[in-house]
Scaffold this motif. Structure first.
Motif, PDB file in Angstrom:
ATOM      1  N   ILE A  34       0.545  -0.998   0.036  1.00 50.49           N
ATOM      2  CA  ILE A  34      -0.038  -0.024  -0.075  1.00 50.49           C
ATOM      3  C   ILE A  34       0.917   1.306  -0.017  1.00 50.49           C
ATOM      4  O   ILE A  34       0.261   2.285   0.036  1.00 50.49           O
ATOM      5  N   ASN A  49      -1.244   1.736  -5.111  1.00 44.07           N
ATOM      6  CA  ASN A  49      -1.690   2.592  -4.062  1.00 44.07           C
ATOM      7  C   ASN A  49      -2.612   1.763  -3.325  1.00 44.07           C
ATOM      8  O   ASN A  49      -3.058   0.823  -3.628  1.00 44.07           O
ATOM      9  N   PRO A  50      -3.158   2.697  -2.020  1.00 45.65           N
ATOM     10  CA  PRO A  50      -4.137   1.653  -1.140  1.00 45.65           C
ATOM     11  C   PRO A  50      -5.350   1.464  -2.081  1.00 45.65           C
ATOM     12  O   PRO A  50      -5.997   0.305  -1.330  1.00 45.65           O
ATOM     13  N   ALA A  53      -4.843  -1.741  -3.847  1.00 45.47           N
ATOM     14  CA  ALA A  53      -4.747  -2.727  -2.976  1.00 45.47           C
ATOM     15  C   ALA A  53      -6.159  -3.352  -2.456  1.00 45.47           C
ATOM     16  O   ALA A  53      -6.058  -4.527  -2.613  1.00 45.47           O
ATOM     17  N   GLY A  67      -1.954  -4.731   4.834  1.00 43.01           N
ATOM     18  CA  GLY A  67      -0.999  -3.794   4.120  1.00 43.01           C
ATOM     19  C   GLY A  67       0.486  -4.019   4.561  1.00 43.01           C
ATOM     20  O   GLY A  67       0.636  -3.851   5.628  1.00 43.01           O
ATOM     21  N   ALA A  83      -0.992   6.791   3.958  1.00 40.00           N
ATOM     22  CA  ALA A  83      -1.286   5.404   3.103  1.00 40.00           C
ATOM     23  C   ALA A  83      -2.334   4.515   3.858  1.00 40.00           C
ATOM     24  O   ALA A  83      -3.454   4.222   3.374  1.00 40.00           O
ATOM     25  N   LEU A  87      -6.108   4.094   2.715  1.00 39.47           N
ATOM     26  CA  LEU A  87      -6.681   2.856   2.853  1.00 39.47           C
ATOM     27  C   LEU A  87      -8.194   2.932   3.362  1.00 39.47           C
ATOM     28  O   LEU A  87      -9.037   2.140   3.151  1.00 39.47           O
TER      29      LEU A  87
END
Length: 115
Positions: A34, A49-50, A53, A67, A83, A87
């Motif tokens: 992430i 990127n988050p 993910a 993550g 991040a 997320l």
């Protein structure tokens, strides 16, 4: 347990993750990167990127995800807290339960029980 380790990867168009999901059906736990995604225009070919993910989490039918690839070395302009915040936003947007995708601190562990 079936564990998926994404390593250091990019999302691209997600086809590889769709194929993994079709082939393996589901995973008990996934380790998904992430971090190191800003500036996204430059790093999207190398890192997820988050939000990506979270999409991987869904595409591979992961029951739990962790993550990773954030907070150890400063590789991009993003920070670990950024991040994690991104997320959380993506989990809400994609209706992923809070404890189904988490980020651990160095040395922290969790017990994952098979459903």
């Amino acid at each position: 347990h079936k564990i998926f380790f994404a390593g250091d990867t990019a999302f691209n168009n997600g086809t590889i993750f769709k194929n993994i999901g079709k082939k393996y059906k589901s995973f008990d736990t996934s380790l998904l990167p992430i971090g190191a995604y800003q500036p996204n225009e430059f790093l999207k070919s190398y890192h997820t990127n988050p939000n990506e993910a979270v999409l991987i989490h869904k595409l591979i039918n992961s029951n739990n995800s962790i993550g990773m690839h954030t907070g150890t070395f400063q590789l991009g302009q993003d920070t670990k807290s950024e991040a994690i915040k991104d997320l959380e936003i993506s989990k809400l947007k994609n209706k992923i339960h809070a404890n189904k995708f988490t980020v651990l601190d160095p040395g922290e562990f969790i017990e994952i029980k098979k459903n």
